[in-house]
Design a protein around this motif. Structure first.
Motif, PDB file in Angstrom:
ATOM      1  N   SER A 275      -0.063  -5.179  32.015  1.00  0.00           N
ATOM      2  CA  SER A 275      -0.061  -6.526  32.059  1.00  0.00           C
ATOM      3  C   SER A 275      -1.538  -7.064  31.831  1.00  0.00           C
ATOM      4  O   SER A 275      -2.290  -6.203  31.753  1.00  0.00           O
TER       5      SER A 275
ATOM      6  N   ASN B 257      -7.628  -6.682  32.506  1.00  0.00           N
ATOM      7  CA  ASN B 257      -9.050  -7.142  32.970  1.00  0.00           C
ATOM      8  C   ASN B 257      -9.393  -6.348  34.095  1.00  0.00           C
ATOM      9  O   ASN B 257     -10.720  -6.022  34.179  1.00  0.00           O
TER      10      ASN B 257
ATOM     11  N   HIS C  54     -10.796 -15.530  36.778  1.00  0.00           N
ATOM     12  CA  HIS C  54      -9.492 -15.296  37.192  1.00  0.00           C
ATOM     13  C   HIS C  54      -9.616 -14.018  38.042  1.00  0.00           C
ATOM     14  O   HIS C  54     -10.517 -13.261  37.949  1.00  0.00           O
TER      15      HIS C  54
ATOM     16  N   SER D 294      -8.062 -11.345  38.511  1.00  0.00           N
ATOM     17  CA  SER D 294      -8.045  -9.894  38.022  1.00  0.00           C
ATOM     18  C   SER D 294      -9.298  -9.543  37.461  1.00  0.00           C
ATOM     19  O   SER D 294      -9.710  -8.481  37.328  1.00  0.00           O
TER      20      SER D 294
ATOM     21  N   GLU E  52     -13.705 -16.842  30.390  1.00  0.00           N
ATOM     22  CA  GLU E  52     -12.327 -17.193  29.880  1.00  0.00           C
ATOM     23  C   GLU E  52     -12.707 -18.190  28.771  1.00  0.00           C
ATOM     24  O   GLU E  52     -13.734 -18.831  28.641  1.00  0.00           O
TER      25      GLU E  52
ATOM     26  N   SER F 226      -7.296 -21.606  33.512  1.00  0.00           N
ATOM     27  CA  SER F 226      -5.937 -21.800  33.634  1.00  0.00           C
ATOM     28  C   SER F 226      -5.806 -22.950  34.668  1.00  0.00           C
ATOM     29  O   SER F 226      -4.386 -23.810  34.624  1.00  0.00           O
TER      30      SER F 226
ATOM     31  N   ASP G 162     -11.558 -13.541  28.179  1.00  0.00           N
ATOM     32  CA  ASP G 162     -10.344 -13.826  28.583  1.00  0.00           C
ATOM     33  C   ASP G 162      -9.504 -14.738  27.926  1.00  0.00           C
ATOM     34  O   ASP G 162     -10.032 -15.899  27.954  1.00  0.00           O
TER      35      ASP G 162
ATOM     36  N   VAL H 153      -6.250 -15.449  27.858  1.00  0.00           N
ATOM     37  CA  VAL H 153      -4.849 -15.429  28.383  1.00  0.00           C
ATOM     38  C   VAL H 153      -4.345 -16.726  28.156  1.00  0.00           C
ATOM     39  O   VAL H 153      -2.805 -16.574  27.565  1.00  0.00           O
ATOM     40  N   HIS H 154      -4.877 -17.726  28.292  1.00  0.00           N
ATOM     41  CA  HIS H 154      -4.134 -18.883  28.307  1.00  0.00           C
ATOM     42  C   HIS H 154      -4.590 -19.619  26.830  1.00  0.00           C
ATOM     43  O   HIS H 154      -3.991 -20.767  26.535  1.00  0.00           O
TER      44      HIS H 154
ATOM     45  N   THR I 186      -2.828 -11.646  27.084  1.00  0.00           N
ATOM     46  CA  THR I 186      -1.481 -11.392  27.796  1.00  0.00           C
ATOM     47  C   THR I 186      -0.445 -11.476  26.706  1.00  0.00           C
ATOM     48  O   THR I 186      -0.351 -12.206  25.750  1.00  0.00           O
TER      49      THR I 186
ATOM     50  N   LYS J 236       2.545 -14.763  28.474  1.00  0.00           N
ATOM     51  CA  LYS J 236       2.449 -16.065  28.525  1.00  0.00           C
ATOM     52  C   LYS J 236       3.084 -16.863  27.047  1.00  0.00           C
ATOM     53  O   LYS J 236       4.250 -16.727  27.095  1.00  0.00           O
TER      54      LYS J 236
ATOM     55  N   GLY K 290       2.904  -7.924  29.482  1.00  0.00           N
ATOM     56  CA  GLY K 290       1.972  -6.815  28.843  1.00  0.00           C
ATOM     57  C   GLY K 290       0.377  -7.596  28.816  1.00  0.00           C
ATOM     58  O   GLY K 290       0.521  -8.713  28.626  1.00  0.00           O
TER      59      GLY K 290
END
Ligand code: PLP
Length: 406
Positions: free
Chosen positions: A112, A117, A140, A142, A183, A187, A212, A214-215, A243, A246, A252
């Motif tokens: 994940s 992270n 975040h 994490s 990041e 988010s 990061d 992720v978003h 990630t 998303k 993952g």
């Protein structure tokens, strides 16, 4: 000790403050997302407006076909950790695909984004001698947990504040190892970090950068490589983390970085080593999604259009939302109880699902509805959302913004 009494008392406190989390039990309709059936006392058709499946890739036929094919070819699970029988050709290919996406020599998959992270930051900060971690204040959970787990010294710099970051860097000996963790798209507020300037500081003060995205992965950049790709900065960032759960619509996490750094994590990160590898079908689906979004601009374009349209419609009605250059539309309610109340009414009376975002995910007093338009929201879905919020703004006597800045 009466253990259950303790648990109950703790939960009652959450209920009193309005912070108790209630899950919506949803059955997404494949091919018809963002529509779903919410299962409570009665089944109810709802439209989801808070999904992180930002592009609807979770129902993309190419992704689903790849998953079906992999199940038929290899069965359900990977059957082991990556080290002990769990590495398949699917995992190797996806890591190559992700390294290529970010213009890095290597990538490493985790089960994940949270784990990537936690494990990457935890391992780097723990094992690099005397490492100082400089962590953005809004990072975040994490990242925070990984940094804490490392037991390395950490300093928290004011969110996106370059002067504060530089002041902290300047206090350190130039040769002390430093890791700047931040990041790209945050988010909850949807704002975006000044990546180039952070990289400038990292170079000046001899620090590594850990970003990061992720978003942002799948959503920004000509191939979905994120904000760093969009701004031509991927080569300047030491570690890019992302990630597959998303915008890529599967599940993952991963990091992309130098071959040495990825091999280091592969060899030392407990959260990578001692857990069963992702199922081949999941990995095949993620690979199909990453490949698709490298080539196709359609989803990204439609996504940006929907976001702009929802913002414009909110503006026209004075529904206040936080301005940001990204795709997340935070509508601040500023009160946990009201936020939950609005969310409940939206679901019950309007068939619109927007989970309230309360403390500790966001600071108290900034409780919000976090709205995420996607290419799969139709004009009718948008009409219904805007009408419902407008009704509720009146009903709850919430403040409106002036209709237009004159
Ligand atoms: C969701 C999220 C993660 C964790 O990713 P998962 O794949 O959902 O575990 C990491 N960082 C940020 C900023 C996130 O919002």
């Amino acid at each position: 000790m009466n253990y259950d009494a303790f648990f109950k008392a703790s939960l009652d406190k959450l209920r009193t403050s309005g912070d108790y989390r209630v899950f919506a039990n949803l059955e997404r309709h494949n091919g018809n997302f963002p529509h779903a059936t919410a299962r409570a006392e009665h089944a109810q058709k709802v439209t989801i407006w808070c999904s992180n499946d930002y592009l609807g890739m979770g129902q993309n036929p190419t992704v689903l076909n790849a998953m079906h094919d992999a199940i038929d070819a290899c069965g359900a699970g990977a059957g082991g950790t990556r080290n002990i029988s769990g590495t398949t050709q699917y995992h190797v290919q996806l890591e190559e695909e992700l390294a290529d996406l970010h213009g890095k020599p290597a990538a490493l998959l985790f089960t994940s984004g949270y784990l990537s992270n936690w494990a990457a930051l935890g391992t780097l900060a723990a094992r690099i001698p005397d490492c100082l971690v400089l962590s953005d204040a809004l990072n975040h959970a994490s990242m925070i947990e990984g940094i804490r787990h490392s037991k390395a010294e950490r300093q928290i710099w004011k969110h996106n504040d370059l002067a504060d970051l530089e002041a902290k860097l300047a206090q350190q000996p130039l040769d002390r190892p430093k890791l700047i963790a931040f990041e790209s798209v945050y988010s909850m507020d949807g704002d975006i970090a000044p990546i180039a300037e952070i990289c400038d500081l990292a170079e000046k003060y001899n620090a590594m950068t850990y970003l990061d995205e992720v978003h942002a992965v799948g959503l920004y950049g000509p191939r979905g490589g994120g904000i760093a790709e969009q701004e031509g900065l991927m080569h300047r960032v030491t570690v890019i983390e992302g990630t597959l759960g998303k915008a890529f619509g599967v599940v993952g996490g991963y990091v992309a970085a130098s071959a040495e750094l990825c091999d280091f994590l592969r060899s030392f990160a407990s959260g990578f080593i001692f857990t069963t590898a992702l199922p081949p079908a999941v990995v095949a689906g993620a690979t199909a999604s990453v490949r698709h979004l490298k080539a196709s601009q359609k989803e990204r374009q439609a996504h940006a259009e929907r976001v702009a349209e929802v913002r414009a419609r909110f503006d026209a009605l004075g529904i206040p939302h936080v301005e940001n250059p990204g795709h997340i539309i935070p509508v601040i309610v500023g009160d946990a109880m009201k936020c939950k109340f609005i969310s409940d009414i939206l679901m019950k009376d309007y068939g619109i699902y927007i989970q309230p975002i309360n403390y500790p995910t966001v600071p108290r007093g900034t409780e919000r509805l976090r709205i995420t338009p996607s290419p799969v929201h139709s004009p009718a879905d948008i009409d219904a959302l805007v009408a419902a919020l407008s009704d509720l703004w009146t009903q709850c006597e919430l403040a409106r913004k002036p209709m237009a800045a004159q």
